[in-house]
Scaffold this motif. Structure first.
Motif, PDB file in Angstrom:
ATOM      1  N   SER A  97      51.566  -6.480 -73.391  1.00 30.72           N
ATOM      2  CA  SER A  97      51.954  -5.559 -74.450  1.00 30.72           C
ATOM      3  C   SER A  97      51.727  -6.260 -75.791  1.00 30.72           C
ATOM      4  N   HIS A 102      56.220 -13.425 -66.607  1.00 32.31           N
ATOM      5  CA  HIS A 102      57.197 -12.342 -66.597  1.00 32.31           C
ATOM      6  C   HIS A 102      56.627 -11.144 -65.861  1.00 32.31           C
ATOM      7  N   GLU A 156      63.019  -6.651 -65.558  1.00 40.63           N
ATOM      8  CA  GLU A 156      61.984  -7.665 -65.711  1.00 40.63           C
ATOM      9  C   GLU A 156      62.513  -9.026 -65.295  1.00 40.63           C
ATOM     10  N   HIS A 183      56.274  -6.959 -64.951  1.00 44.75           N
ATOM     11  CA  HIS A 183      56.218  -5.616 -65.522  1.00 44.75           C
ATOM     12  C   HIS A 183      56.567  -4.624 -64.414  1.00 44.75           C
ATOM     13  N   ASP A 232      53.997  -9.078 -76.011  1.00 44.28           N
ATOM     14  CA  ASP A 232      53.550 -10.169 -75.137  1.00 44.28           C
ATOM     15  C   ASP A 232      52.518 -11.041 -75.841  1.00 44.28           C
TER      16      ASP A 232
HETATM   17 ZN   LIG Z   1      55.241  -7.908 -70.940  1.00 41.54          ZN
END
Ligand SMILES: [Zn+2]
Length: 137
Positions: free
Chosen positions: A80, A70, A25, A72, A83
């Motif tokens: 998520s 960020h 990531e 994925h 997140d």
């Molecule tokens: Zn994430």
């Protein structure tokens, strides 16, 4: 002011950075000029694994930023549960999914609602005279 636009060059830089980090990531904070995202702030302390980016260091209370970005690597372009907690710390949060092109990213607000960000041409000329930029590069 919440960013509603992103400079096309900045977006391309973000996409390239995500691609370079793959399969790990990539994570950074966003910097905006008015309502245009123009820069990313990479935090050297950020640790990335193939599972997740360590988000703790991003929550520095005194750090002025417009939001976060960020990647994925698994290609999912939705937040998520982790997140969603982290998103509360920034106005605009970008998620870029594999294969890291202009159609594989989305922006979300603090609550995790999808928001649209316009890609714009931005004149970086003035910024080149900026002291801050000189220190960084
Ligand atoms: Zn994430």
């Amino acid at each position: 002011m919440t960013a509603k636009k992103i400079a096309s060059e900045t977006l391309d830089f973000i996409l390239a950075s995500c691609k370079a980090s793959h399969p790990h990531e990539f994570g950074a904070l966003l910097e905006a000029d008015g309502d245009v995202i123009t820069n990313i702030i990479y935090l050297p302390g950020t640790t990335a694994t193939d599972e997740s980016v360590s988000l703790n260091t991003w929550m520095l209370p005194n750090m002025k930023h417009a939001g976060s970005i960020h990647s994925h690597p698994n290609g999912a372009i939705y937040p998520s549960e982790e997140d969603l907690i982290f998103f509360q710390a920034g106005d605009i949060n970008l998620i870029v999914g594999h294969p890291y092109n202009r159609t594989s990213w989305k922006a979300f607000d603090r609550s995790g609602n999808k928001v649209s960000i316009e890609i714009v041409d931005y004149d970086f000329q003035d910024d080149l005279m900026d002291d801050e930029m000189d220190d960084d590069f």
